[in-house]
Design a protein around this motif. Structure first.
Motif, PDB file in Angstrom:
ATOM      1  N   MET A 133     -36.832  24.466 -12.536  1.00 47.38           N
ATOM      2  CA  MET A 133     -36.386  23.910 -11.589  1.00 47.38           C
ATOM      3  C   MET A 133     -37.051  22.508 -11.086  1.00 47.38           C
ATOM      4  SD  MET A 133     -36.423  25.682  -7.693  1.00 47.38           S
ATOM      5  CE  MET A 133     -37.782  26.506  -7.666  1.00 47.38           C
ATOM      6  N   ARG A 134     -36.333  21.733 -10.446  1.00 46.14           N
ATOM      7  CA  ARG A 134     -36.709  20.232 -10.288  1.00 46.14           C
ATOM      8  C   ARG A 134     -37.936  20.212  -9.173  1.00 46.14           C
ATOM      9  NH1 ARG A 134     -31.370  17.713  -8.861  1.00 46.14           N
ATOM     10  NH2 ARG A 134     -30.326  18.659 -10.618  1.00 46.14           N
ATOM     11  N   LYS A 135     -39.080  19.409  -9.405  1.00 48.44           N
ATOM     12  CA  LYS A 135     -39.673  19.198  -8.416  1.00 48.44           C
ATOM     13  C   LYS A 135     -39.328  18.891  -6.974  1.00 48.44           C
ATOM     14  CE  LYS A 135     -44.299  16.640  -7.707  1.00 48.44           C
ATOM     15  NZ  LYS A 135     -45.026  15.609  -8.297  1.00 48.44           N
ATOM     16  N   GLY A 136     -39.953  19.506  -5.981  1.00 43.66           N
ATOM     17  CA  GLY A 136     -39.507  19.309  -4.521  1.00 43.66           C
ATOM     18  C   GLY A 136     -38.233  20.171  -4.076  1.00 43.66           C
ATOM     19  N   LEU A 137     -37.748  21.058  -4.826  1.00 44.79           N
ATOM     20  CA  LEU A 137     -36.887  22.020  -4.468  1.00 44.79           C
ATOM     21  C   LEU A 137     -37.312  23.260  -4.309  1.00 44.79           C
ATOM     22  CD1 LEU A 137     -33.721  21.118  -7.107  1.00 44.79           C
ATOM     23  CD2 LEU A 137     -34.093  20.132  -4.465  1.00 44.79           C
ATOM     24  N   LYS A 138     -36.831  24.067  -3.226  1.00 46.14           N
ATOM     25  CA  LYS A 138     -37.265  25.598  -2.964  1.00 46.14           C
ATOM     26  C   LYS A 138     -36.412  26.457  -3.566  1.00 46.14           C
ATOM     27  CE  LYS A 138     -39.585  24.128   1.324  1.00 46.14           C
ATOM     28  NZ  LYS A 138     -39.547  24.352   2.744  1.00 46.14           N
ATOM     29  N   LYS A 139     -36.984  27.395  -3.989  1.00 49.18           N
ATOM     30  CA  LYS A 139     -36.214  28.739  -4.308  1.00 49.18           C
ATOM     31  C   LYS A 139     -35.452  29.209  -3.409  1.00 49.18           C
ATOM     32  CE  LYS A 139     -35.685  32.409  -7.870  1.00 49.18           C
ATOM     33  NZ  LYS A 139     -36.729  32.959  -8.828  1.00 49.18           N
TER      34      LYS A 139
ATOM     35  N   HIS B 189     -24.889  21.511  -5.290  1.00 51.38           N
ATOM     36  CA  HIS B 189     -25.092  20.192  -5.000  1.00 51.38           C
ATOM     37  C   HIS B 189     -26.318  19.887  -6.017  1.00 51.38           C
ATOM     38  CE1 HIS B 189     -27.063  16.991  -2.523  1.00 51.38           C
ATOM     39  NE2 HIS B 189     -26.064  17.171  -1.886  1.00 51.38           N
ATOM     40  N   THR B 190     -26.180  18.462  -6.674  1.00 53.07           N
ATOM     41  CA  THR B 190     -27.193  18.314  -7.655  1.00 53.07           C
ATOM     42  C   THR B 190     -28.655  18.228  -7.041  1.00 53.07           C
ATOM     43  OG1 THR B 190     -26.556  16.084  -7.271  1.00 53.07           O
ATOM     44  CG2 THR B 190     -25.350  17.108  -8.910  1.00 53.07           C
ATOM     45  N   GLU B 191     -28.819  17.928  -5.895  1.00 45.16           N
ATOM     46  CA  GLU B 191     -30.293  17.428  -5.391  1.00 45.16           C
ATOM     47  C   GLU B 191     -30.780  18.682  -4.669  1.00 45.16           C
ATOM     48  OE1 GLU B 191     -30.172  13.855  -3.076  1.00 45.16           O
ATOM     49  OE2 GLU B 191     -29.406  12.657  -4.763  1.00 45.16           O
ATOM     50  N   THR B 192     -29.983  19.493  -4.082  1.00 49.96           N
ATOM     51  CA  THR B 192     -30.546  20.773  -3.366  1.00 49.96           C
ATOM     52  C   THR B 192     -30.113  21.873  -3.854  1.00 49.96           C
ATOM     53  OG1 THR B 192     -28.455  20.841  -1.810  1.00 49.96           O
ATOM     54  CG2 THR B 192     -30.386  19.280  -1.220  1.00 49.96           C
TER      55      THR B 192
ATOM     56  N   ARG C 228     -17.963  20.878   1.282  1.00 48.96           N
ATOM     57  CA  ARG C 228     -18.539  21.533   2.229  1.00 48.96           C
ATOM     58  C   ARG C 228     -19.534  22.636   1.673  1.00 48.96           C
ATOM     59  NH1 ARG C 228     -17.336  22.151   7.855  1.00 48.96           N
ATOM     60  NH2 ARG C 228     -15.368  20.969   7.528  1.00 48.96           N
ATOM     61  N   PRO C 229     -20.734  22.487   2.272  1.00 48.44           N
ATOM     62  CA  PRO C 229     -21.714  23.478   1.997  1.00 48.44           C
ATOM     63  C   PRO C 229     -21.224  24.845   2.295  1.00 48.44           C
ATOM     64  CG  PRO C 229     -22.887  21.736   3.141  1.00 48.44           C
ATOM     65  CD  PRO C 229     -21.469  21.416   3.377  1.00 48.44           C
ATOM     66  N   LEU C 230     -21.215  25.806   1.553  1.00 44.63           N
ATOM     67  CA  LEU C 230     -20.924  27.193   1.788  1.00 44.63           C
ATOM     68  C   LEU C 230     -21.240  27.732   3.030  1.00 44.63           C
ATOM     69  CD1 LEU C 230     -19.430  29.854   0.626  1.00 44.63           C
ATOM     70  CD2 LEU C 230     -21.792  30.285  -0.506  1.00 44.63           C
ATOM     71  N   SER C 231     -22.789  27.430   3.594  1.00 45.88           N
ATOM     72  CA  SER C 231     -22.989  28.061   4.577  1.00 45.88           C
ATOM     73  C   SER C 231     -22.303  27.414   5.875  1.00 45.88           C
ATOM     74  CB  SER C 231     -24.584  27.603   4.632  1.00 45.88           C
ATOM     75  OG  SER C 231     -24.885  26.124   4.784  1.00 45.88           O
ATOM     76  N   SER C 232     -21.844  26.152   5.794  1.00 48.22           N
ATOM     77  CA  SER C 232     -21.016  25.522   6.800  1.00 48.22           C
ATOM     78  C   SER C 232     -19.478  26.227   6.685  1.00 48.22           C
ATOM     79  CB  SER C 232     -20.943  23.876   6.545  1.00 48.22           C
ATOM     80  OG  SER C 232     -20.088  23.537   7.496  1.00 48.22           O
ATOM     81  N   TRP C 233     -19.155  26.425   5.526  1.00 52.10           N
ATOM     82  CA  TRP C 233     -17.899  27.012   5.528  1.00 52.10           C
ATOM     83  C   TRP C 233     -17.792  28.384   6.209  1.00 52.10           C
ATOM     84  CZ3 TRP C 233     -13.056  25.601   2.660  1.00 52.10           C
ATOM     85  CH2 TRP C 233     -12.070  26.581   2.897  1.00 52.10           C
TER      86      TRP C 233
END
Length: 84
Positions: free
Chosen positions: A1-7, A40-43, A61-66
């Motif tokens: 997992m990339r640094k700075g991202l939350k699981k 999303h490549t960054e989040t 669109r984010p799935l959460s927004s959909w």
């Protein structure tokens, strides 16, 4: 997992994925076809990729927004509704 991202865990969260290659009506009246899902490549957030049936324009669109309902004239309505 990339640094700075939350699981993110989905243990008690119901996730409604849209059906691929199906048409959905937006609450404002537009008709769209779901093309695919993406990340999303960054989040790392799940994204819905869809296309306007009228214009052919592509959107994401984010799935959460959909899945998030909206308030229209004081009533809660679905942002996107599956068409038959």
């Amino acid at each position: 997992m990339r640094k700075g991202l939350k699981k993110h865990t989905m243990s008690n969260i119901k996730v409604n994925y849209p059906l691929l290659n199906k048409n959905y009506r937006h609450y404002k009246g537009g008709r769209y076809r779901v093309i695919s899902m993406a990340t999303h490549t960054e989040t790392g957030e799940s994204m819905v990729v869809y296309s306007s049936n009228l214009f052919g324009s592509n959107y994401s669109r984010p799935l959460s927004s959909w899945n998030e309902p909206v308030i229209v004239n004081g009533e809660k309505v679905e942002r996107f509704t599956l068409e038959n």
